[in-house]
Design a protein around this motif. Structure first.
Motif, PDB file in Angstrom:
ATOM      1  N   ARG A  46       0.829  -1.216   0.000  1.00 18.00           N
ATOM      2  CA  ARG A  46       0.000   0.000   0.000  1.00 18.00           C
ATOM      3  C   ARG A  46       0.857   1.257   0.000  1.00 18.00           C
ATOM      4  NH1 ARG A  46      -3.022  -2.995   3.823  1.00 18.00           N
ATOM      5  NH2 ARG A  46      -2.163  -1.769   5.547  1.00 18.00           N
ATOM      6  N   LEU A  47       2.030   1.191   0.634  1.00 14.87           N
ATOM      7  CA  LEU A  47       2.914   2.349   0.681  1.00 14.87           C
ATOM      8  C   LEU A  47       3.613   2.618  -0.652  1.00 14.87           C
ATOM      9  CD1 LEU A  47       4.726   2.112   4.134  1.00 14.87           C
ATOM     10  CD2 LEU A  47       3.013   3.772   3.432  1.00 14.87           C
ATOM     11  N   GLY A  48       3.632   1.619  -1.517  1.00 11.91           N
ATOM     12  CA  GLY A  48       4.305   1.796  -2.793  1.00 11.91           C
ATOM     13  C   GLY A  48       5.526   0.929  -2.988  1.00 11.91           C
ATOM     14  N   PHE A  49       5.810   0.030  -2.036  1.00 10.45           N
ATOM     15  CA  PHE A  49       6.881  -0.936  -2.237  1.00 10.45           C
ATOM     16  C   PHE A  49       6.446  -1.972  -3.275  1.00 10.45           C
ATOM     17  CE2 PHE A  49       8.173   0.795   1.788  1.00 10.45           C
ATOM     18  CZ  PHE A  49       9.543   0.599   1.866  1.00 10.45           C
ATOM     19  N   THR A  50       7.414  -2.588  -3.911  1.00 11.23           N
ATOM     20  CA  THR A  50       7.151  -3.723  -4.786  1.00 11.23           C
ATOM     21  C   THR A  50       7.980  -4.905  -4.310  1.00 11.23           C
ATOM     22  OG1 THR A  50       8.896  -3.034  -6.325  1.00 11.23           O
ATOM     23  CG2 THR A  50       6.651  -2.255  -6.775  1.00 11.23           C
ATOM     24  N   GLU A  51       7.540  -6.083  -4.678  1.00  8.21           N
ATOM     25  CA  GLU A  51       8.247  -7.294  -4.274  1.00  8.21           C
ATOM     26  C   GLU A  51       9.336  -7.597  -5.293  1.00  8.21           C
ATOM     27  OE1 GLU A  51       6.428 -11.026  -2.224  1.00  8.21           O
ATOM     28  OE2 GLU A  51       6.482 -11.435  -4.370  1.00  8.21           O
ATOM     29  N   ALA A  52      10.593  -7.540  -4.848  1.00  7.48           N
ATOM     30  CA  ALA A  52      11.714  -7.798  -5.747  1.00  7.48           C
ATOM     31  C   ALA A  52      11.977  -9.281  -5.902  1.00  7.48           C
ATOM     32  CB  ALA A  52      12.972  -7.104  -5.239  1.00  7.48           C
ATOM     33  N   GLU A  53      11.800 -10.035  -4.826  1.00  4.80           N
ATOM     34  CA  GLU A  53      11.993 -11.482  -4.907  1.00  4.80           C
ATOM     35  C   GLU A  53      11.281 -12.148  -3.743  1.00  4.80           C
ATOM     36  OE1 GLU A  53      16.041 -12.839  -3.134  1.00  4.80           O
ATOM     37  OE2 GLU A  53      16.482 -11.063  -4.343  1.00  4.80           O
ATOM     38  N   ARG A  54      10.937 -13.397  -3.944  1.00  5.66           N
ATOM     39  CA  ARG A  54      10.285 -14.181  -2.896  1.00  5.66           C
ATOM     40  C   ARG A  54      11.118 -15.420  -2.635  1.00  5.66           C
ATOM     41  NH1 ARG A  54       3.928 -15.246  -3.142  1.00  5.66           N
ATOM     42  NH2 ARG A  54       4.061 -12.980  -2.917  1.00  5.66           N
ATOM     43  N   GLN A  55      11.340 -15.683  -1.350  1.00  2.00           N
ATOM     44  CA  GLN A  55      12.101 -16.850  -0.952  1.00  2.00           C
ATOM     45  C   GLN A  55      11.298 -17.631   0.080  1.00  2.00           C
ATOM     46  OE1 GLN A  55      16.104 -15.799   0.209  1.00  2.00           O
ATOM     47  NE2 GLN A  55      16.378 -14.400  -1.508  1.00  2.00           N
ATOM     48  N   GLU A  56      11.836 -18.752   0.521  1.00  2.00           N
ATOM     49  CA  GLU A  56      11.101 -19.589   1.466  1.00  2.00           C
ATOM     50  C   GLU A  56      10.789 -18.842   2.761  1.00  2.00           C
ATOM     51  OE1 GLU A  56      11.637 -23.860   3.813  1.00  2.00           O
ATOM     52  OE2 GLU A  56      12.920 -23.362   2.112  1.00  2.00           O
ATOM     53  N   TRP A  57      11.722 -17.998   3.208  1.00  2.00           N
ATOM     54  CA  TRP A  57      11.535 -17.292   4.481  1.00  2.00           C
ATOM     55  C   TRP A  57      10.585 -16.100   4.352  1.00  2.00           C
ATOM     56  CZ3 TRP A  57      12.650 -12.177   4.188  1.00  2.00           C
ATOM     57  CH2 TRP A  57      13.545 -11.768   3.189  1.00  2.00           C
ATOM     58  N   GLY A  58      10.389 -15.571   3.139  1.00  2.25           N
ATOM     59  CA  GLY A  58       9.546 -14.394   2.952  1.00  2.25           C
ATOM     60  C   GLY A  58       9.906 -13.643   1.686  1.00  2.25           C
ATOM     61  N   SER A  59       9.754 -12.310   1.725  1.00  4.95           N
ATOM     62  CA  SER A  59       9.933 -11.482   0.533  1.00  4.95           C
ATOM     63  C   SER A  59      10.934 -10.364   0.768  1.00  4.95           C
ATOM     64  CB  SER A  59       8.591 -10.845   0.122  1.00  4.95           C
ATOM     65  OG  SER A  59       7.611 -11.820  -0.135  1.00  4.95           O
ATOM     66  N   VAL A  60      11.675 -10.028  -0.278  1.00 11.15           N
ATOM     67  CA  VAL A  60      12.477  -8.809  -0.316  1.00 11.15           C
ATOM     68  C   VAL A  60      11.650  -7.764  -1.057  1.00 11.15           C
ATOM     69  CG1 VAL A  60      14.579  -7.698  -1.142  1.00 11.15           C
ATOM     70  CG2 VAL A  60      14.659 -10.061  -0.309  1.00 11.15           C
ATOM     71  N   MET A  61      11.390  -6.635  -0.378  1.00 14.48           N
ATOM     72  CA  MET A  61      10.570  -5.578  -0.971  1.00 14.48           C
ATOM     73  C   MET A  61      11.419  -4.321  -1.130  1.00 14.48           C
ATOM     74  SD  MET A  61       6.918  -6.284   0.897  1.00 14.48           S
ATOM     75  CE  MET A  61       6.014  -5.628  -0.511  1.00 14.48           C
ATOM     76  N   VAL A  62      11.130  -3.560  -2.174  1.00 18.41           N
ATOM     77  CA  VAL A  62      11.962  -2.409  -2.512  1.00 18.41           C
ATOM     78  C   VAL A  62      11.097  -1.196  -2.828  1.00 18.41           C
ATOM     79  CG1 VAL A  62      13.839  -3.858  -3.392  1.00 18.41           C
ATOM     80  CG2 VAL A  62      12.061  -3.046  -4.974  1.00 18.41           C
ATOM     81  N   MET A  63      11.712  -0.015  -2.694  1.00 19.14           N
ATOM     82  CA  MET A  63      11.046   1.232  -3.067  1.00 19.14           C
ATOM     83  C   MET A  63      12.051   2.153  -3.743  1.00 19.14           C
ATOM     84  SD  MET A  63       9.156   4.214  -0.790  1.00 19.14           S
ATOM     85  CE  MET A  63       7.541   3.444  -0.702  1.00 19.14           C
ATOM     86  N   ASP A  64      11.657   2.706  -4.865  1.00 17.92           N
ATOM     87  CA  ASP A  64      12.413   3.745  -5.561  1.00 17.92           C
ATOM     88  C   ASP A  64      12.081   5.069  -4.878  1.00 17.92           C
ATOM     89  OD1 ASP A  64      13.422   5.687  -7.236  1.00 17.92           O
ATOM     90  OD2 ASP A  64      12.635   4.802  -9.075  1.00 17.92           O
ATOM     91  N   LEU A  65      13.081   5.698  -4.272  1.00 21.50           N
ATOM     92  CA  LEU A  65      12.816   6.911  -3.501  1.00 21.50           C
ATOM     93  C   LEU A  65      12.600   8.138  -4.368  1.00 21.50           C
ATOM     94  CD1 LEU A  65      15.174   6.459  -0.445  1.00 21.50           C
ATOM     95  CD2 LEU A  65      12.701   6.187  -0.563  1.00 21.50           C
ATOM     96  N   MET A  66      12.699   7.987  -5.665  1.00 21.08           N
ATOM     97  CA  MET A  66      12.333   9.090  -6.538  1.00 21.08           C
ATOM     98  C   MET A  66      10.820   9.223  -6.655  1.00 21.08           C
ATOM     99  SD  MET A  66      15.262  10.320  -7.232  1.00 21.08           S
ATOM    100  CE  MET A  66      15.747   9.728  -5.593  1.00 21.08           C
ATOM    101  N   ARG A  67      10.107   8.157  -6.180  1.00 16.84           N
ATOM    102  CA  ARG A  67       8.657   8.201  -6.177  1.00 16.84           C
ATOM    103  C   ARG A  67       8.170   8.656  -4.811  1.00 16.84           C
ATOM    104  NH1 ARG A  67       6.527   2.590  -7.246  1.00 16.84           N
ATOM    105  NH2 ARG A  67       4.542   3.723  -7.210  1.00 16.84           N
ATOM    106  N   ARG A  68       6.944   9.115  -4.758  1.00 12.71           N
ATOM    107  CA  ARG A  68       6.346   9.540  -3.494  1.00 12.71           C
ATOM    108  C   ARG A  68       5.436   8.447  -2.959  1.00 12.71           C
ATOM    109  NH1 ARG A  68       9.360  13.451  -1.340  1.00 12.71           N
ATOM    110  NH2 ARG A  68      10.218  14.647  -3.062  1.00 12.71           N
ATOM    111  N   LEU A  69       5.090   8.550  -1.675  1.00  7.70           N
ATOM    112  CA  LEU A  69       4.181   7.592  -1.074  1.00  7.70           C
ATOM    113  C   LEU A  69       2.869   7.576  -1.813  1.00  7.70           C
ATOM    114  CD1 LEU A  69       4.691   8.163   2.740  1.00  7.70           C
ATOM    115  CD2 LEU A  69       5.138   6.051   1.522  1.00  7.70           C
ATOM    116  N   GLY A  70       2.299   6.355  -1.964  1.00  7.38           N
ATOM    117  CA  GLY A  70       1.030   6.226  -2.636  1.00  7.38           C
ATOM    118  C   GLY A  70      -0.135   6.603  -1.737  1.00  7.38           C
TER     119      GLY A  70
END
Length: 223
Positions: free
Chosen positions: A199-223
């Protein structure tokens, strides 16, 4: 209930340690999982304001700290700082004990099993991390998203918009420094956090067994 979101002050640290422990089991209370209540916060809360207090923000009410966000703008530089300034004292305080004999049910390929002394706690896993923190982030992740963060909020502060307020404070500080992006890990056992970051604007970069790595481009603003 009035809740302030403000920059970190040194007197906030004990409260942050309590919050870290009480949210340390994928958002649930981890008090019963650790014999030493400071071990988990020594890894995921304490070093961040020590290294760079300008990237730590707390939420507090009349009862004290009920949430925080901590971050570093440069994950690789932070790893170097930990090795020089943070881990040495903790390694003396928490020496690595001999490996326990494997239990019949243990999976030798599973680090959690091989590190479990069978005392019902996860203390040894934290001690292992202090002595062997693991490899740095992959180069491709680090170059685009060099910052990383941890955010924790007690149940009494959830649902009041504190997560967004803490994130807004942190993202403003990171953007003011010209940091291009940030990343974080979300455990598979915490779907509510995963949805929050989306909801904040992160996207999922990869998913592994333990969970997800999520990323945000700071050139964008909060959604």
């Amino acid at each position: 209930m009035s809740i302030d979101v403000r920059p970190f002050q040194a007197f906030d640290l004990p409260g942050m340690y309590r919050v870290c422990l009480r949210t340390g089991d994928s958002g649930r209370d981890a008090t019963g999982l650790y014999g030493d209540p400071d071990l988990l916060p020594h890894i995921y809360a304490g070093p961040y304001p020590a290294a760079d207090p300008g990237l730590t923000f707390v939420a507090a009410d009349a009862r004290g700290v009920l949430g925080y966000v901590v971050a570093t703008a440069d994950s690789h530089a932070f790893d170097g700082w930990l090795e020089e300034h943070w881990w040495p004292e903790l390694r003396l305080r928490y020496p690595l004990p001999p490996s326990p004999p494997p239990s019949p049910a243990a999976d030798p390929a599973d680090p959690a099993d091989s590190a479990d002394p069978g005392d019902g706690t996860k203390d040894r896993q934290c001690v292992e991390h202090i002595h062997r923190p693991g490899p740095p982030e992959p180069k491709t992740l680090y170059e685009r998203y060099p910052a990383h963060l941890h955010i924790d909020i007690l149940p009494r502060g959830q649902g009041a918009g504190l997560g967004r307020r803490l994130m807004e404070a942190l993202l403003t500080a990171l953007r003011e420094r010209g940091v291009p992006g940030l990343h974080l890990g979300v455990g598979a056992g915490n779907p509510g956090a995963h949805a929050f970051y989306l909801r904040l604007g992160f996207t999922e970069a990869e998913r592994q067994e333990w969970g997800s790595v999520m990323v945000m481009d700071l050139m964008r603003r909060l959604g």
